[in-house]
Design a protein around this motif. Structure first.
Motif, PDB file in Angstrom:
ATOM      1  N   VAL A   1       0.886  -1.157   0.000  1.00 13.44           N
ATOM      2  CA  VAL A   1       0.000   0.000   0.000  1.00 13.44           C
ATOM      3  C   VAL A   1       0.926   1.210   0.000  1.00 13.44           C
ATOM      4  O   VAL A   1       1.739   1.373   0.912  1.00 13.44           O
ATOM      5  CB  VAL A   1      -0.933   0.004   1.226  1.00 13.44           C
ATOM      6  N   LEU A   2       0.840   2.033  -1.033  1.00 10.73           N
ATOM      7  CA  LEU A   2       1.796   3.117  -1.245  1.00 10.73           C
ATOM      8  C   LEU A   2       1.306   4.485  -0.765  1.00 10.73           C
ATOM      9  O   LEU A   2       2.071   5.446  -0.787  1.00 10.73           O
ATOM     10  CB  LEU A   2       2.158   3.195  -2.735  1.00 10.73           C
ATOM     11  N   VAL A   3       0.036   4.580  -0.357  1.00 13.11           N
ATOM     12  CA  VAL A   3      -0.532   5.854   0.080  1.00 13.11           C
ATOM     13  C   VAL A   3      -1.334   5.653   1.365  1.00 13.11           C
ATOM     14  O   VAL A   3      -1.651   4.529   1.745  1.00 13.11           O
ATOM     15  CB  VAL A   3      -1.456   6.461  -1.004  1.00 13.11           C
ATOM     16  N   ALA A   4      -1.669   6.774   1.995  1.00 11.73           N
ATOM     17  CA  ALA A   4      -2.500   6.755   3.204  1.00 11.73           C
ATOM     18  C   ALA A   4      -3.572   7.830   3.053  1.00 11.73           C
ATOM     19  O   ALA A   4      -3.409   8.773   2.264  1.00 11.73           O
ATOM     20  CB  ALA A   4      -1.640   7.037   4.431  1.00 11.73           C
ATOM     21  N   PRO A   5      -4.683   7.720   3.788  1.00 11.10           N
ATOM     22  CA  PRO A   5      -5.715   8.759   3.719  1.00 11.10           C
ATOM     23  C   PRO A   5      -5.114  10.136   4.012  1.00 11.10           C
ATOM     24  O   PRO A   5      -4.282  10.288   4.906  1.00 11.10           O
ATOM     25  CB  PRO A   5      -6.710   8.341   4.811  1.00 11.10           C
ATOM     26  N   GLY A   6      -5.522  11.111   3.203  1.00  7.74           N
ATOM     27  CA  GLY A   6      -5.017  12.470   3.360  1.00  7.74           C
ATOM     28  C   GLY A   6      -3.858  12.799   2.437  1.00  7.74           C
ATOM     29  O   GLY A   6      -3.546  13.972   2.228  1.00  7.74           O
ATOM     30  N   ASP A   7      -3.195  11.785   1.881  1.00 11.49           N
ATOM     31  CA  ASP A   7      -2.073  12.029   0.967  1.00 11.49           C
ATOM     32  C   ASP A   7      -2.561  12.711  -0.314  1.00 11.49           C
ATOM     33  O   ASP A   7      -3.638  12.414  -0.819  1.00 11.49           O
ATOM     34  CB  ASP A   7      -1.382  10.725   0.573  1.00 11.49           C
ATOM     35  N   THR A   8      -1.734  13.595  -0.848  1.00  5.54           N
ATOM     36  CA  THR A   8      -1.987  14.207  -2.149  1.00  5.54           C
ATOM     37  C   THR A   8      -1.192  13.409  -3.178  1.00  5.54           C
ATOM     38  O   THR A   8      -0.020  13.107  -2.954  1.00  5.54           O
ATOM     39  CB  THR A   8      -1.534  15.679  -2.154  1.00  5.54           C
ATOM     40  N   VAL A   9      -1.854  13.057  -4.281  1.00  5.00           N
ATOM     41  CA  VAL A   9      -1.200  12.243  -5.307  1.00  5.00           C
ATOM     42  C   VAL A   9      -1.249  12.938  -6.658  1.00  5.00           C
ATOM     43  O   VAL A   9      -2.135  13.744  -6.923  1.00  5.00           O
ATOM     44  CB  VAL A   9      -1.836  10.829  -5.419  1.00  5.00           C
ATOM     45  N   ALA A  10      -0.275  12.609  -7.494  1.00  2.62           N
ATOM     46  CA  ALA A  10      -0.217  13.117  -8.864  1.00  2.62           C
ATOM     47  C   ALA A  10      -0.806  12.087  -9.816  1.00  2.62           C
ATOM     48  O   ALA A  10      -0.884  10.895  -9.492  1.00  2.62           O
ATOM     49  CB  ALA A  10       1.237  13.393  -9.239  1.00  2.62           C
ATOM     50  N   ALA A  11      -1.224  12.535 -10.982  1.00  4.60           N
ATOM     51  CA  ALA A  11      -1.730  11.607 -12.001  1.00  4.60           C
ATOM     52  C   ALA A  11      -0.641  10.599 -12.326  1.00  4.60           C
ATOM     53  O   ALA A  11       0.518  10.968 -12.532  1.00  4.60           O
ATOM     54  CB  ALA A  11      -2.134  12.379 -13.248  1.00  4.60           C
ATOM     55  N   GLY A  12      -0.987   9.309 -12.341  1.00  4.80           N
ATOM     56  CA  GLY A  12      -0.034   8.259 -12.663  1.00  4.80           C
ATOM     57  C   GLY A  12       0.749   7.729 -11.476  1.00  4.80           C
ATOM     58  O   GLY A  12       1.509   6.778 -11.608  1.00  4.80           O
ATOM     59  N   GLN A  13       0.561   8.325 -10.304  1.00  2.00           N
ATOM     60  CA  GLN A  13       1.284   7.866  -9.105  1.00  2.00           C
ATOM     61  C   GLN A  13       0.700   6.541  -8.627  1.00  2.00           C
ATOM     62  O   GLN A  13      -0.504   6.334  -8.636  1.00  2.00           O
ATOM     63  CB  GLN A  13       1.168   8.913  -7.996  1.00  2.00           C
TER      64      GLN A  13
END
Length: 165
Positions: free
Chosen positions: A110-122
């Motif tokens: 799992v590479l993200v957590a709630p609240g994280d900002t992500v870029a397109a393609g991340q």
């Protein structure tokens, strides 16, 4: 195989657990059911379900399927979460978007957590299926609202892994 059926403004899921000619399926949260299906000619299905025979005529249209059973006409769209769909892609460009598993497998990262900002393609979640690792990526920039899986979890096709806005 898990599919989503859209008809008359409503949505229902169907999970097909065994196929042709003796089908085993579950519609929504209902118990499993069995049906025997014969195809006497193209577009015509003879279905034996709970002791009754139904003849269904199915026609593909640009908007989806038209199914006629005993004179009743149903217009529906069948969505397979494993397949890309132009309508789903357009709908994903705004509002809340769900990221779903394209096939059954095991969550390895799992590479993200709630609240994280992500870029397109991340990358968001990595699912291993058939000894191959598949990275589920954000289709657009946004913020992660929830992550519904943990590393080591087993997921089904179409199961929601994360949501973003």
């Amino acid at each position: 195989m898990k599919l989503t059926l859209h008809s008359g403004g409503g949505e229902q899921s169907i999970e097909i657990q065994a196929a042709a000619p003796s089908y085993r399926f579950r519609l929504g949260d209902a118990p499993e059911r069995d049906a025997n299906v014969e195809i006497p000619e193209a577009g015509v299905y003879s279905v034996l379900l709970e002791g009754r025979v139904y003849d269904a005529r199915v026609e593909e249209t640009p908007a989806g399927l038209v199914v006629v059973i005993d004179g009743y006409r149903f217009e529906m769209e069948v969505r397979d979460p494993r397949r890309w769909n132009r309508k789903d892609a357009a709908r994903g460009s705004e509002g809340v978007q769900t990221v779903a598993a394209p096939m059954p497998g095991k969550v390895v990262r799992v590479l993200v957590a709630p609240g994280d900002t992500v870029a397109a393609g991340q990358g968001l979640v990595v699912v291993e299926a058939m000894k191959m690792q598949n990275e589920m990526k954000a289709s657009r920039a946004g913020r992660i609202l929830s992550v519904t899986v943990k590393e080591g979890a087993t997921v089904a096709a179409g199961e929601v892994l994360a949501t973003m806005e």
